[in-house]
Design an enzyme around this catalytic site. Structure first.
Site, PDB file in Angstrom:
ATOM      1  N   HIS A  98     -52.512  48.275  12.320  1.00 38.72           N
ATOM      2  CA  HIS A  98     -53.202  49.113  13.284  1.00 38.72           C
ATOM      3  C   HIS A  98     -53.131  48.774  14.653  1.00 38.72           C
ATOM      4  O   HIS A  98     -53.767  47.598  15.018  1.00 38.72           O
ATOM      5  CB  HIS A  98     -54.582  49.284  12.645  1.00 38.72           C
ATOM      6  N   TYR A 151     -65.466  53.742  14.467  1.00 41.03           N
ATOM      7  CA  TYR A 151     -66.696  53.107  14.417  1.00 41.03           C
ATOM      8  C   TYR A 151     -67.480  54.072  15.044  1.00 41.03           C
ATOM      9  O   TYR A 151     -67.389  54.547  16.353  1.00 41.03           O
ATOM     10  CB  TYR A 151     -66.747  51.897  15.274  1.00 41.03           C
ATOM     11  N   LYS A 199     -65.285  40.173  11.633  1.00 43.34           N
ATOM     12  CA  LYS A 199     -64.922  38.748  11.990  1.00 43.34           C
ATOM     13  C   LYS A 199     -65.383  37.662  10.951  1.00 43.34           C
ATOM     14  O   LYS A 199     -64.838  36.409  11.195  1.00 43.34           O
ATOM     15  CB  LYS A 199     -65.633  38.510  13.174  1.00 43.34           C
TER      16      LYS A 199
HETATM   17  P1  RFL Z   1     -67.169  33.519  -0.138  1.00 40.77           P
HETATM   18  O1  RFL Z   1     -66.268  34.653  -0.158  1.00 40.77           O
HETATM   19  O2  RFL Z   1     -68.515  33.724  -0.217  1.00 40.77           O
HETATM   20  O3  RFL Z   1     -66.533  32.619  -1.412  1.00 40.77           O
HETATM   21  C1  RFL Z   1     -67.579  31.420  -1.757  1.00 40.77           C
HETATM   22  C2  RFL Z   1     -67.254  30.916  -3.159  1.00 40.77           C
HETATM   23  O4  RFL Z   1     -68.123  30.167  -3.599  1.00 40.77           O
HETATM   24  C3  RFL Z   1     -68.506  30.089  -4.650  1.00 40.77           C
HETATM   25  N1  RFL Z   1     -69.612  29.354  -4.973  1.00 40.77           N
HETATM   26  C4  RFL Z   1     -69.598  28.233  -5.566  1.00 40.77           C
HETATM   27  N2  RFL Z   1     -68.704  27.515  -6.257  1.00 40.77           N
HETATM   28  C5  RFL Z   1     -68.849  26.511  -6.955  1.00 40.77           C
HETATM   29  N3  RFL Z   1     -70.241  26.000  -6.866  1.00 40.77           N
HETATM   30  C6  RFL Z   1     -71.115  26.456  -6.299  1.00 40.77           C
HETATM   31  N4  RFL Z   1     -72.606  26.018  -6.246  1.00 40.77           N
HETATM   32  C7  RFL Z   1     -71.056  27.648  -5.388  1.00 40.77           C
HETATM   33  N5  RFL Z   1     -71.629  28.519  -4.913  1.00 40.77           N
HETATM   34  C8  RFL Z   1     -70.843  29.383  -4.346  1.00 40.77           C
HETATM   35  C9  RFL Z   1     -68.928  31.648  -4.840  1.00 40.77           C
HETATM   36  O5  RFL Z   1     -68.949  32.092  -6.255  1.00 40.77           O
HETATM   37  C10 RFL Z   1     -67.693  32.298  -4.108  1.00 40.77           C
HETATM   38  O6  RFL Z   1     -66.623  32.433  -4.798  1.00 40.77           O
HETATM   39  O7  RFL Z   1     -66.973  32.719   1.230  1.00 40.77           O
HETATM   40  P2  RFL Z   1     -65.624  32.280   1.883  1.00 40.77           P
HETATM   41  O8  RFL Z   1     -64.466  31.821   1.173  1.00 40.77           O
HETATM   42  O9  RFL Z   1     -65.978  31.536   3.291  1.00 40.77           O
HETATM   43  O10 RFL Z   1     -65.273  33.890   2.576  1.00 40.77           O
HETATM   44  C11 RFL Z   1     -65.998  34.556   3.484  1.00 40.77           C
HETATM   45  C12 RFL Z   1     -65.708  36.071   3.300  1.00 40.77           C
HETATM   46  O11 RFL Z   1     -65.638  36.487   2.085  1.00 40.77           O
HETATM   47  C13 RFL Z   1     -66.547  36.896   4.251  1.00 40.77           C
HETATM   48  O12 RFL Z   1     -66.785  36.136   5.685  1.00 40.77           O
HETATM   49  C14 RFL Z   1     -66.264  38.276   4.497  1.00 40.77           C
HETATM   50  O13 RFL Z   1     -66.093  39.102   3.226  1.00 40.77           O
HETATM   51  C15 RFL Z   1     -67.002  38.822   5.697  1.00 40.77           C
HETATM   52  N6  RFL Z   1     -66.716  40.317   5.563  1.00 40.77           N
HETATM   53  C16 RFL Z   1     -65.711  40.719   6.539  1.00 40.77           C
HETATM   54  N7  RFL Z   1     -64.763  39.827   7.264  1.00 40.77           N
HETATM   55  C17 RFL Z   1     -63.890  40.110   8.049  1.00 40.77           C
HETATM   56  O14 RFL Z   1     -63.292  39.289   8.580  1.00 40.77           O
HETATM   57  N8  RFL Z   1     -63.482  41.532   8.291  1.00 40.77           N
HETATM   58  C18 RFL Z   1     -64.158  42.345   7.640  1.00 40.77           C
HETATM   59  O15 RFL Z   1     -63.637  43.668   7.807  1.00 40.77           O
HETATM   60  C19 RFL Z   1     -65.271  42.418   6.685  1.00 40.77           C
HETATM   61  N9  RFL Z   1     -65.780  42.931   6.179  1.00 40.77           N
HETATM   62  C20 RFL Z   1     -67.356  41.456   5.335  1.00 40.77           C
HETATM   63  C21 RFL Z   1     -67.027  42.795   5.409  1.00 40.77           C
HETATM   64  C22 RFL Z   1     -68.623  41.168   4.336  1.00 40.77           C
HETATM   65  C23 RFL Z   1     -69.103  42.075   3.758  1.00 40.77           C
HETATM   66  N10 RFL Z   1     -70.213  41.705   2.845  1.00 40.77           N
HETATM   67  C24 RFL Z   1     -70.364  42.612   1.483  1.00 40.77           C
HETATM   68  C25 RFL Z   1     -71.030  40.466   3.162  1.00 40.77           C
HETATM   69  C26 RFL Z   1     -67.742  43.749   4.888  1.00 40.77           C
HETATM   70  C27 RFL Z   1     -68.942  43.391   4.002  1.00 40.77           C
HETATM   71  C28 RFL Z   1     -69.637  44.488   3.359  1.00 40.77           C
HETATM   72  C1  PHB Z   2     -63.755  47.224   5.834  1.00 42.01           C
HETATM   73  O1  PHB Z   2     -62.803  48.064   5.804  1.00 42.01           O
HETATM   74  O2  PHB Z   2     -64.362  46.994   4.880  1.00 42.01           O
HETATM   75  C2  PHB Z   2     -64.425  46.769   7.019  1.00 42.01           C
HETATM   76  C3  PHB Z   2     -63.662  47.284   8.365  1.00 42.01           C
HETATM   77  C4  PHB Z   2     -64.084  46.733   9.468  1.00 42.01           C
HETATM   78  C5  PHB Z   2     -65.444  46.471   9.567  1.00 42.01           C
HETATM   79  C6  PHB Z   2     -66.198  45.892   8.536  1.00 42.01           C
HETATM   80  C7  PHB Z   2     -65.647  46.233   7.157  1.00 42.01           C
HETATM   81  O3  PHB Z   2     -65.808  46.053  10.877  1.00 42.01           O
END
Ligand code: RFL
Ligand code: PHB
Length: 393
Positions: free
Chosen positions: A72, A204, A300
């Site tokens: 994109h 957005y 982020k």
């Molecule tokens: P995770 O993905 O939470 O993984 C952590 C893992 O650790 C496990 N765990 C344990 N394992 C062993 N012993 C324990 N005591 C434990 N406690 C926990 C868990 O089961 C899990 O599998 O963290 P990690 O790897 O640091 O990754 C981070 C990302 O997942 C997170 O930052 C992103 O998803 C955030 N996020 C977005 N980030 C972006 O860069 N671009 C995006 O477009 C974006 N969109 C989003 C998002 C997060 C969202 N939510 C739901 C929070 C959109 C949403 C809606």
């Molecule tokens: C997504 O596609 O899940 C998404 C994209 C952009 C954002 C957050 C989530 O800023």
């Protein structure tokens, strides 16, 4: 059991770090509390910065992303007040020289699991009661239960990649740890549907009814979000109510073009900004959501996890291959400098695009003026684009 690097958490941070270290000949064990199906069932991030894209290629797991991801070059910003709307595009390539890539976190995580399995690297799922011991000595170890049996893993270094609700951060004594947090007075209701995206780039949207985002995973999979009340439950929102509310927050031409369909996933996420300092205590290092959370508005979270992994991977390679602790000693400060800028950008995007319950008429005008400044100023667009595509590592 013994390994060089014990990685707690099998999310994207832990898996990517494990894969990069493996390429340097460094042994890791990944310990995950849940099953692979559970980890892969969480619908989260969708936007990858170039830095993460390059890191995935370096880890040898970029092939499917290069084939199936969507590049994109920009994104749309929209402002709709009183039924009339205006929208404008931020051109990432013109302003920042780089695009972003749309590729779901679930796909990326699947690729990392496949690579880990293909390389025969140990991953222990369904571990319980994880505890970190002697992290401030050079003989740290973990204890945990697996399938009813108590186990112990000794390691030279422990990395906490266990997300916001993990145990690693808590292992750093309160006398050393400092936490910074703000919680936003709304959540995001997200819906995944097998429908074509309404536009070829993300939209957005700010509106007098609150924030909305039109995103996607592929040509027939859309991901939409709307700002909702913190007290809302997923069950309160029928598909029909969701689509109606989304339409009201979009410019009329976009609302008209929106193709709706049944949701295949629906969830509510709270919005939080959080940082813990430092990201190291002795032989324990934190990376990703274990150390910091951003509201998703700036896309982020995953990308900042990736920059931590980049710094930590280089520091660990220096430690194990060159026997130098210099990289480990500067890890926390280096990672945090970039983390705080991602925090600032995510906070700014969130403030720019959401309707806060306590906003005065003046606050609303300030928000509108800021969006208008962004619309009309090349400098403002450049500043946004450079942060959206990702600051340099
Ligand atoms: P995770 O993905 O939470 O993984 C952590 C893992 O650790 C496990 N765990 C344990 N394992 C062993 N012993 C324990 N005591 C434990 N406690 C926990 C868990 O089961 C899990 O599998 O963290 P990690 O790897 O640091 O990754 C981070 C990302 O997942 C997170 O930052 C992103 O998803 C955030 N996020 C977005 N980030 C972006 O860069 N671009 C995006 O477009 C974006 N969109 C989003 C998002 C997060 C969202 N939510 C739901 C929070 C959109 C949403 C809606
Ligand atoms: C997504 O596609 O899940 C998404 C994209 C952009 C954002 C957050 C989530 O800023």
């Amino acid at each position: 059991m013994r390994t060089q690097v014990a990685i707690i958490g099998g999310g994207p941070s832990g898996l990517l770090l494990g894969q990069l270290l493996h390429r340097q000949g460094i042994d890791t064990v990944v310990l995950e509390r849940k099953t692979p199906a559970h980890v892969l069932g969480r619908i989260r991030a969708g936007i990858l910065e170039t830095g993460l894209v390059e890191l995935l290629r370096e880890a040898g797991v970029g092939a499917r992303m290069d084939r199936e991801g969507f590049v994109h070059d920009g994104a749309e910003m929209s402002a709709t007040y009183g039924g009339t709307g205006e929208r404008f595009r931020i051109d990432f390539v013109r302003h920042a020289g780089r695009p972003v890539v749309v590729y779901g976190q679930t796909e990326l995580t699947q690729d990392l699991y496949d690579a880990r399995e293909a390389a025969g690297l140990p991953t222990l799922f369904e571990v319980d009661h994880m505890a970190i011991h002697d992290a401030d000595t050079d003989r740290p170890h973990l204890t945990f239960d697996r399938h009813g049996r108590a186990q112990r893993l000794d390691a030279a270094v422990i990395v906490g990649c266990d997300g916001f609700h993990g145990v690693s951060r808590q292992a750093i004594p309160l006398a050393v740890r400092r936490e910074f947090e703000t919680i936003y007075p709304f959540g995001w209701l997200g819906v995944l549907s097998e429908t074509p995206p309404v536009h070829h780039e993300l939209i957005y949207a700010n509106s007098d009814r609150g924030f909305a985002l039109c995103s996607m995973r592929n040509a027939n999979l859309s991901r939409h979000y709307i700002q909702c009340a913190l007290s809302d439950h997923v069950g309160d929102w029928t598909d029909r109510n969701f689509w109606d509310e989304l339409r009201r927050r979009l410019p009329p031409d976009v609302a008209e073009a929106l193709v709706t369909g049944p949701s295949i996933e629906k969830s509510i996420a709270p919005l939080r900004s959080f940082v813990t300092e430092p990201m190291r205590w002795g032989r324990l290092f934190l990376a990703g959501d274990a150390a910091h959370i951003v509201p998703p508005t700036g896309a982020k979270g995953l990308n900042t996890a990736a920059s931590d992994v980049h710094y930590l991977y280089h520091a660990l390679a220096e430690f194990f291959v060159e026997h130098s602790e210099a990289g480990l000693d500067s890890y926390s400060a280096r990672a945090l400098r970039r983390v705080w800028k991602a925090e600032r950008f995510s906070w700014w995007m969130t403030n720019l695009l959401h309707r806060f319950p306590d906003m005065t008429a003046f606050d609303v005008r300030m928000q509108q003026a800021e969006l208008d400044l962004l619309r009309s100023s090349d400098h403002a667009q450049a500043l946004m684009a450079q942060q959206y595509v990702g600051l340099p590592y």
